[in-house]
Write a protein that holds these residues in place. Structure first.
Motif, PDB file in Angstrom:
ATOM      1  N   MET A 306      39.789  39.969  26.569  1.00 30.55           N
ATOM      2  CA  MET A 306      39.222  40.039  27.908  1.00 30.55           C
ATOM      3  C   MET A 306      39.691  38.858  28.748  1.00 30.55           C
ATOM      4  O   MET A 306      40.034  39.004  29.933  1.00 30.55           O
ATOM      5  N   GLN A 307      39.730  37.678  28.162  1.00 28.23           N
ATOM      6  CA  GLN A 307      40.187  36.500  28.891  1.00 28.23           C
ATOM      7  C   GLN A 307      41.663  36.606  29.248  1.00 28.23           C
ATOM      8  O   GLN A 307      42.067  36.307  30.370  1.00 28.23           O
ATOM      9  N   THR A 308      42.480  37.012  28.284  1.00 32.53           N
ATOM     10  CA  THR A 308      43.926  37.043  28.487  1.00 32.53           C
ATOM     11  C   THR A 308      44.340  38.134  29.471  1.00 32.53           C
ATOM     12  O   THR A 308      45.216  37.914  30.320  1.00 32.53           O
ATOM     13  N   TYR A 309      43.720  39.296  29.373  1.00 28.66           N
ATOM     14  CA  TYR A 309      44.125  40.445  30.189  1.00 28.66           C
ATOM     15  C   TYR A 309      43.056  40.811  31.210  1.00 28.66           C
ATOM     16  O   TYR A 309      42.881  41.977  31.559  1.00 28.66           O
ATOM     17  N   ALA A 310      42.341  39.810  31.703  1.00 35.90           N
ATOM     18  CA  ALA A 310      41.231  40.066  32.625  1.00 35.90           C
ATOM     19  C   ALA A 310      41.696  40.766  33.897  1.00 35.90           C
ATOM     20  O   ALA A 310      41.029  41.700  34.378  1.00 35.90           O
ATOM     21  N   ILE A 311      42.834  40.351  34.445  1.00 35.45           N
ATOM     22  CA  ILE A 311      43.288  40.920  35.720  1.00 35.45           C
ATOM     23  C   ILE A 311      43.599  42.410  35.592  1.00 35.45           C
ATOM     24  O   ILE A 311      43.073  43.224  36.368  1.00 35.45           O
ATOM     25  N   PRO A 312      44.446  42.853  34.636  1.00 33.35           N
ATOM     26  CA  PRO A 312      44.666  44.301  34.522  1.00 33.35           C
ATOM     27  C   PRO A 312      43.426  45.070  34.100  1.00 33.35           C
ATOM     28  O   PRO A 312      43.243  46.229  34.495  1.00 33.35           O
ATOM     29  N   ILE A 328      37.721  34.166  38.057  1.00 33.58           N
ATOM     30  CA  ILE A 328      37.044  32.898  38.349  1.00 33.58           C
ATOM     31  C   ILE A 328      35.583  32.970  37.912  1.00 33.58           C
ATOM     32  O   ILE A 328      35.042  32.019  37.337  1.00 33.58           O
ATOM     33  N   ILE A 329      34.962  34.117  38.190  1.00 30.06           N
ATOM     34  CA  ILE A 329      33.569  34.302  37.760  1.00 30.06           C
ATOM     35  C   ILE A 329      33.460  34.222  36.241  1.00 30.06           C
ATOM     36  O   ILE A 329      32.545  33.587  35.702  1.00 30.06           O
ATOM     37  N   LEU A 330      34.415  34.849  35.524  1.00 27.18           N
ATOM     38  CA  LEU A 330      34.396  34.788  34.060  1.00 27.18           C
ATOM     39  C   LEU A 330      34.470  33.347  33.573  1.00 27.18           C
ATOM     40  O   LEU A 330      33.729  32.935  32.676  1.00 27.18           O
ATOM     41  N   PHE A 401      28.439  43.817  33.302  1.00 29.44           N
ATOM     42  CA  PHE A 401      28.296  43.760  31.849  1.00 29.44           C
ATOM     43  C   PHE A 401      29.385  42.918  31.190  1.00 29.44           C
ATOM     44  O   PHE A 401      29.142  42.273  30.162  1.00 29.44           O
ATOM     45  N   LEU A 402      30.591  42.898  31.765  1.00 27.10           N
ATOM     46  CA  LEU A 402      31.637  42.038  31.205  1.00 27.10           C
ATOM     47  C   LEU A 402      31.336  40.568  31.471  1.00 27.10           C
ATOM     48  O   LEU A 402      31.640  39.705  30.642  1.00 27.10           O
ATOM     49  N   VAL A 403      30.729  40.276  32.608  1.00 25.56           N
ATOM     50  CA  VAL A 403      30.312  38.899  32.894  1.00 25.56           C
ATOM     51  C   VAL A 403      29.205  38.475  31.932  1.00 25.56           C
ATOM     52  O   VAL A 403      29.210  37.357  31.402  1.00 25.56           O
TER      53      VAL A 403
END
Length: 531
Positions: A306-312, A328-330, A401-403
């Protein structure tokens, strides 16, 4: 007014504050080194856009294949450093090892700043990864060996917070300065870390393992509130008594002053054959399995990918706000998760926090997977199309939910293995085990990133998230049965538990009022030479 207020403090409170403060300061100095390591993890994020050939003033331009290595070459090199970390740490000491690792960090930042060819960038990235691995054993063992049991969990959990702050500093600096200027600014951190480490003591355990008895007494006096060596004599005698139980002994030794009238064993260096036998014992294998499982759950519960591919991912899930703002929120909630862990670990203990962490992560990823399945999102949007700017509450579901899952991960399972690494291994193998455990953790992180696209390709995005959720739930069940509560327990008690000679309770052990935990602090349990 200040004097009157101070006099109103109970004597026990003043004593506890003074006793804890030097330990907090020493760990804070160690965290400056980890802050610099976090900078190396965040730096590739601002480096990649600069080397794609879109900047007129940048002489280095890389193709897609070369760019793909920028975010991973440092992670590949970290396990190499981890394997060497324990072997280097024991001969020269934890403090000196932490000081010396600043040299390759500084070299890497200078290479980034003055680089004119691509190979120099890759050498610098490899150096940051190797240095990050080398710092693992001294950093983890330093905290475990200087902190009292009731402070060890809190102080250990600040390490991840320092790393995250380092990464966030790069995102911030990268919005205002080009990567070469950021690299030059970063050169200050290794210098500051090296200087600050001069003012903190070596651990008493390592000093005793080298038969530097007087230095060990002075170190303990410093860590007990800058008191006199006479005031810690009773605790030091108890430490030496505990040391006598398991140490490899040669000729008994007394201090030059003659005040230590009990036998203090001279630590005889175990051979490599002896070390291999120690690594084959239950006291090592069972804790290593627990740490390995914790690292696996921390990476394969979904948050590493999730951290590495957060943008896609956010682009594919059609988040209602800009996908870059989502990252940024993550990062922000990860930091707050670390703060929550530091705040709650001493109150609730590691078991409760990590079980809650995994269950919440499982709920979050299964919810997002169900959402993606219902709306028909099956694969990643590799083109990263613009946000659809949907405003309905329904479209906020995946982001929310991801946050929450990000916060929950850093509340517990992302931090747990790093805390356990410093406290569950027996004294004979602690430094070696720290390096081996950290190396395995980074390998799991690399694999979690590497297989993510294959999982999405074969299982679809909802299927991948369902696997992440199931992993979290199964992990919570397993940890419920095998994870003991180590918060507030001495290293001796923890070692006895994993050796099968006693059993830890699942209750948090807190400091008894009016009784100094330091007197019976077997967190200073002696550590023998690793090689």
């Amino acid at each position: 007014m200040v004097l009157k207020t101070e006099n109103k403090l109970p004597e026990s409170t003043k004593s506890s504050l003074r006793e804890a403060l030097p330990q907090v300061l020493a760990v804070g100095v160690k965290n400056v080194l980890l802050l610099g390591f976090g900078m190396t993890l965040g730096f590739p994020t601002i480096l990649i856009p600069s080397l794609q050939g879109t900047h007129e003033n940048e002489s280095i331009s890389l193709g897609p294949d070369a760019i793909s290595w920028i975010g991973s070459i440092n992670l590949i090199c970290v396990p190499v450093g981890c394997l060497l970390s324990g072997a280097i740490t024991q001969p020269i000491g934890r403090k000196r090892a932490m000081q010396l690792v600043n040299i390759p960090f500084l070299t890497a930042w200078l290479l980034f700043h003055f680089s004119t060819e691509a190979w120099q960038i890759f050498v610098a990235l490899a150096l940051t990864g190797l240095s990050g691995g080398l710092l693992e054993a001294p950093v983890l063992t330093y905290v475990a060996e200087i902190a009292q049991p009731h402070l060890r969990g809190i102080l250990s959990s600040t390490s991840t917070m320092a790393v995250i702050l380092g990464s966030l500093s790069q995102y911030l600096l990268g919005t205002f300065f080009p990567f070469r200027v950021v690299a030059l600014i970063n050169c200050c951190m290794p210098v500051i870390s090296f200087v600050l480490l001069i003012f903190v003591p070596e651990t008493p355990l390592w000093l005793i393992s080298k038969n530097r008895i007087n230095d060990a007494r002075e170190s303990m006096a410093w860590l007990r509130g800058w008191t006199t060596v006479e005031s810690v004599d009773a605790e030091f005698q108890e430490l030496c008594r505990q040391l006598n139980k398991n140490a490899v002994q040669a000729t008994p030794l007394t201090t030059i002053s003659g005040k230590l009238n009990e036998n203090v064993p001279m630590i005889k260096k175990p051979s490599k054959v002896q070390m291999l036998k120690l690594l084959g014992k239950k006291e090592f294998l069972w804790p290593y399995f627990l740490v390995a499982l914790s690292f696996f759950l921390g990476h394969f519960n979904g948050m590493t990918a999730m951290q590495t591919y957060a943008i896609p991912i956010f682009s594919s899930l059609k988040a209602p706000i800009d996908k870059y703002y989502c990252t940024i929120i993550l990062g922000a909630v990860e930091f707050f998760g670390c703060i929550a862990c530091v705040t709650l670990v001493n109150l609730l203990g590691k078991r409760v926090i990590n079980l809650v962490s995994l269950v919440v992560c499982g709920v979050c990823f299964i919810t997002v997977a169900t959402y993606a399945h219902v709306v028909g999102i099956e694969y990643l949007d590799t083109l990263m199309s613009p946000n659809v700017n949907e405003t309905g509450v329904f479209y906020w579901t995946p982001l929310v939910f991801l946050v929450i899952s990000s916060f929950s991960s850093y509340l517990g399972i992302k931090i747990l293995p790093w805390i356990l690494t410093g406290e569950v291994f027996p004294n004979e193998t602690r430094a070696v085990a720290s390096g081996l455990s950290s190396g395995l953790g980074y390998i799991f992180g690399f694999l979690a990133n590497k297989v993510f696209f294959s999982m999405v390709s074969n299982l679809t995005l909802p299927g991948t998230f369902w696997v992440f959720g199931a992993t979290s739930f199964v992990g919570a069940i397993i940890l419920h049965f095998i994870l003991p509560e180590t918060e507030g327990k001495t290293l001796h008690e923890i070692t006895e538990h994993f050796a099968g000679r006693s059993k830890l309770s699942n209750k948090v052990q807190r400091k008894t009022n009016g009784v100094s935990e330091g007197f019976k602090n077997e967190a200073f349990e002696a550590e023998e030479s690793r090689f």
